[in-house]
Design an enzyme around this catalytic site. Sequence first.
Site, PDB file in Angstrom:
ATOM      1  N   HIS A  15      26.393  21.530  18.661  1.00  0.00           N
ATOM      2  CA  HIS A  15      26.602  20.122  19.075  1.00  0.00           C
ATOM      3  C   HIS A  15      26.377  20.041  20.584  1.00  0.00           C
ATOM      4  O   HIS A  15      27.252  20.421  21.367  1.00  0.00           O
ATOM      5  CB  HIS A  15      28.025  19.670  18.733  1.00  0.00           C
ATOM      6  CG  HIS A  15      28.269  18.225  19.020  1.00  0.00           C
ATOM      7  ND1 HIS A  15      28.767  17.350  18.083  1.00  0.00           N
ATOM      8  CD2 HIS A  15      28.081  17.467  20.125  1.00  0.00           C
ATOM      9  CE1 HIS A  15      28.880  16.145  18.599  1.00  0.00           C
ATOM     10  NE2 HIS A  15      28.456  16.191  19.861  1.00  0.00           N
ATOM     11  N   HIS A  17      24.666  17.679  23.971  1.00  0.00           N
ATOM     12  CA  HIS A  17      23.967  16.543  24.604  1.00  0.00           C
ATOM     13  C   HIS A  17      23.154  17.111  25.750  1.00  0.00           C
ATOM     14  O   HIS A  17      23.712  17.475  26.790  1.00  0.00           O
ATOM     15  CB  HIS A  17      24.972  15.510  25.128  1.00  0.00           C
ATOM     16  CG  HIS A  17      25.834  14.949  24.046  1.00  0.00           C
ATOM     17  ND1 HIS A  17      25.480  13.821  23.322  1.00  0.00           N
ATOM     18  CD2 HIS A  17      27.013  15.377  23.531  1.00  0.00           C
ATOM     19  CE1 HIS A  17      26.424  13.574  22.417  1.00  0.00           C
ATOM     20  NE2 HIS A  17      27.358  14.504  22.519  1.00  0.00           N
ATOM     21  N   LYS A 101      22.957  12.092  12.475  1.00  0.00           N
ATOM     22  CA  LYS A 101      24.223  11.886  13.190  1.00  0.00           C
ATOM     23  C   LYS A 101      24.735  10.475  12.945  1.00  0.00           C
ATOM     24  O   LYS A 101      24.012   9.494  13.168  1.00  0.00           O
ATOM     25  CB  LYS A 101      24.002  12.107  14.688  1.00  0.00           C
ATOM     26  CG  LYS A 101      25.242  11.877  15.539  1.00  0.00           C
ATOM     27  CD  LYS A 101      26.305  12.940  15.329  1.00  0.00           C
ATOM     28  CE  LYS A 101      27.638  12.588  15.981  1.00  0.00           C
ATOM     29  NZ  LYS A 101      27.750  12.971  17.369  1.00  0.00           N
ATOM     30  N   HIS A 138      30.711  11.566  13.977  1.00  0.00           N
ATOM     31  CA  HIS A 138      31.703  11.301  15.027  1.00  0.00           C
ATOM     32  C   HIS A 138      32.856  10.601  14.306  1.00  0.00           C
ATOM     33  O   HIS A 138      32.765   9.409  13.988  1.00  0.00           O
ATOM     34  CB  HIS A 138      31.103  10.415  16.133  1.00  0.00           C
ATOM     35  CG  HIS A 138      32.064  10.173  17.254  1.00  0.00           C
ATOM     36  ND1 HIS A 138      31.885  10.704  18.512  1.00  0.00           N
ATOM     37  CD2 HIS A 138      33.242   9.504  17.296  1.00  0.00           C
ATOM     38  CE1 HIS A 138      32.913  10.357  19.277  1.00  0.00           C
ATOM     39  NE2 HIS A 138      33.745   9.622  18.566  1.00  0.00           N
ATOM     40  N   HIS A 176      33.461  17.860  16.681  1.00  0.00           N
ATOM     41  CA  HIS A 176      34.465  17.954  17.756  1.00  0.00           C
ATOM     42  C   HIS A 176      35.853  17.502  17.324  1.00  0.00           C
ATOM     43  O   HIS A 176      36.399  16.531  17.845  1.00  0.00           O
ATOM     44  CB  HIS A 176      34.020  17.188  19.001  1.00  0.00           C
ATOM     45  CG  HIS A 176      33.346  15.856  18.755  1.00  0.00           C
ATOM     46  ND1 HIS A 176      33.907  14.858  17.997  1.00  0.00           N
ATOM     47  CD2 HIS A 176      32.149  15.364  19.163  1.00  0.00           C
ATOM     48  CE1 HIS A 176      33.088  13.821  17.963  1.00  0.00           C
ATOM     49  NE2 HIS A 176      32.018  14.103  18.657  1.00  0.00           N
ATOM     50  N   ASP A 249      29.741  20.201  22.515  1.00  0.00           N
ATOM     51  CA  ASP A 249      29.766  18.777  22.888  1.00  0.00           C
ATOM     52  C   ASP A 249      29.624  18.634  24.399  1.00  0.00           C
ATOM     53  O   ASP A 249      30.155  17.688  24.989  1.00  0.00           O
ATOM     54  CB  ASP A 249      31.030  18.079  22.384  1.00  0.00           C
ATOM     55  CG  ASP A 249      30.893  16.559  22.430  1.00  0.00           C
ATOM     56  OD1 ASP A 249      29.753  16.066  22.507  1.00  0.00           O
ATOM     57  OD2 ASP A 249      31.923  15.874  22.418  1.00  0.00           O
TER      58      ASP A 249
HETATM   59  O1  DOR Z   1      32.809  12.506  25.311  1.00  0.00           O
HETATM   60  C1  DOR Z   1      31.769  12.287  24.716  1.00  0.00           C
HETATM   61  N1  DOR Z   1      30.589  12.188  25.363  1.00  0.00           N
HETATM   62  N2  DOR Z   1      31.814  12.114  23.387  1.00  0.00           N
HETATM   63  C2  DOR Z   1      30.745  11.726  22.693  1.00  0.00           C
HETATM   64  O2  DOR Z   1      30.857  11.556  21.511  1.00  0.00           O
HETATM   65  C3  DOR Z   1      29.463  11.432  23.383  1.00  0.00           C
HETATM   66  C4  DOR Z   1      29.358  12.138  24.649  1.00  0.00           C
HETATM   67  C5  DOR Z   1      28.234  11.670  25.533  1.00  0.00           C
HETATM   68  O3  DOR Z   1      27.115  11.520  25.028  1.00  0.00           O
HETATM   69  O4  DOR Z   1      28.450  11.479  26.732  1.00  0.00           O
HETATM   70 ZN    ZN Z   2      28.889  14.690  21.184  1.00  0.00          ZN
END
Ligand code: DOR
Ligand code: ZN
Length: 353
Positions: A15, A17, A101, A138, A176, A249
Amino acid sequence: MTLDKLTIHQPDDWHLHIRDGALMKAVLPSTINVFSRAIIMPNLDPPIRTIQEAIAYKKRILSALSKNNSFTPLMTLYLTNDISTATIEKGFKEGIFHACKLYPANATTNSSYGVTDFDAIENVYKIMESIGMPLLIHGEVTDRDVDIFDREKVFIDRHLSNLLYKHPKLKVVLEHITTEYATEFVQSSNFDLAATITPHHLHINRNAMFEGGLRSDFYCLPVAKRENNRLALRRAATSGKSCFFLGTDSAPHLRKSKKSSCGCAGIFNSTYALESYTQVFDNENSLTNLEKFASINGPEFYGLPLNKKHVTLEKKKHKIPEFISLDLEDGSQEKLVPFHAGEELSWKITKVG
Ligand code: DOR
Ligand code: ZN
């Protein structure tokens, strides 16, 4: 016996970003120098909603790698109310998407295109169930009248239970997880249900957000909960159970976007993620289960081979910097605050290969 050196199969991040453009280029090294593969979250702005967008995004990631780096981005499709099942089926069968997702609309960063009515995409679940494609969720309701600390539990009770009963063969990852309730729900489930656990939810409870003032560096979604939940997450992660695996995450936001009266949700942890997890396993006297959590359970769930390379960690104290400076492509400088900023971690990666 106390272990002070550990070699495990190379881990994956299930997971992540990784963002796009200059920020992606800046944060990519911390992942690709340690992890072999990562599930890439599709919540760009605008999000990844087509096969073409996923191919182009993957290409941008690959073209940012150095020639000898074999990192593999595993792309995902962002579900919307009107996403086409043909895109899902074709994208999965052609190996472009590894999962879909599901963001409840407005649950988190760039989720405004997300799903507003979970029952309205029954055809999506059906096709995913029939082709064996994982659904990554999520798991929070967004109702303003539900307390933010209860939103994960309410999501499980109102939506996830029914979804699993209606689609008993659907592969689902509750992403998460942050509560004891979720750990128990996942480990006692008879369905094909797993969960990722982040480093930050293993280290902090909700007090971290309020220590000496409002601290947005510890604000992420789902928010960290009470201490009993953190302890349950540590038991779950270090248990070695196949339903729990690593998903950082890691969600970088520039310092200026965090340091604001409406700071963005997300913790940037990929720089020292494996070291951070290792510390938890050491503290819980479970280092022998680290490899299951970091390198074995994830590939098994996704039906992918174990990585051939290995990573070695040694018990060596090192201090985490307060900031990581980024040289953006336009020549400007920005800052990111890494998770554990200013703290000491006791494990260090000494070899990958
Ligand atoms: O804290 C988070 N940031 N939770 C998420 O689900 C998305 C992520 C983000 O893309 O910044
Ligand atoms: Zn995430």
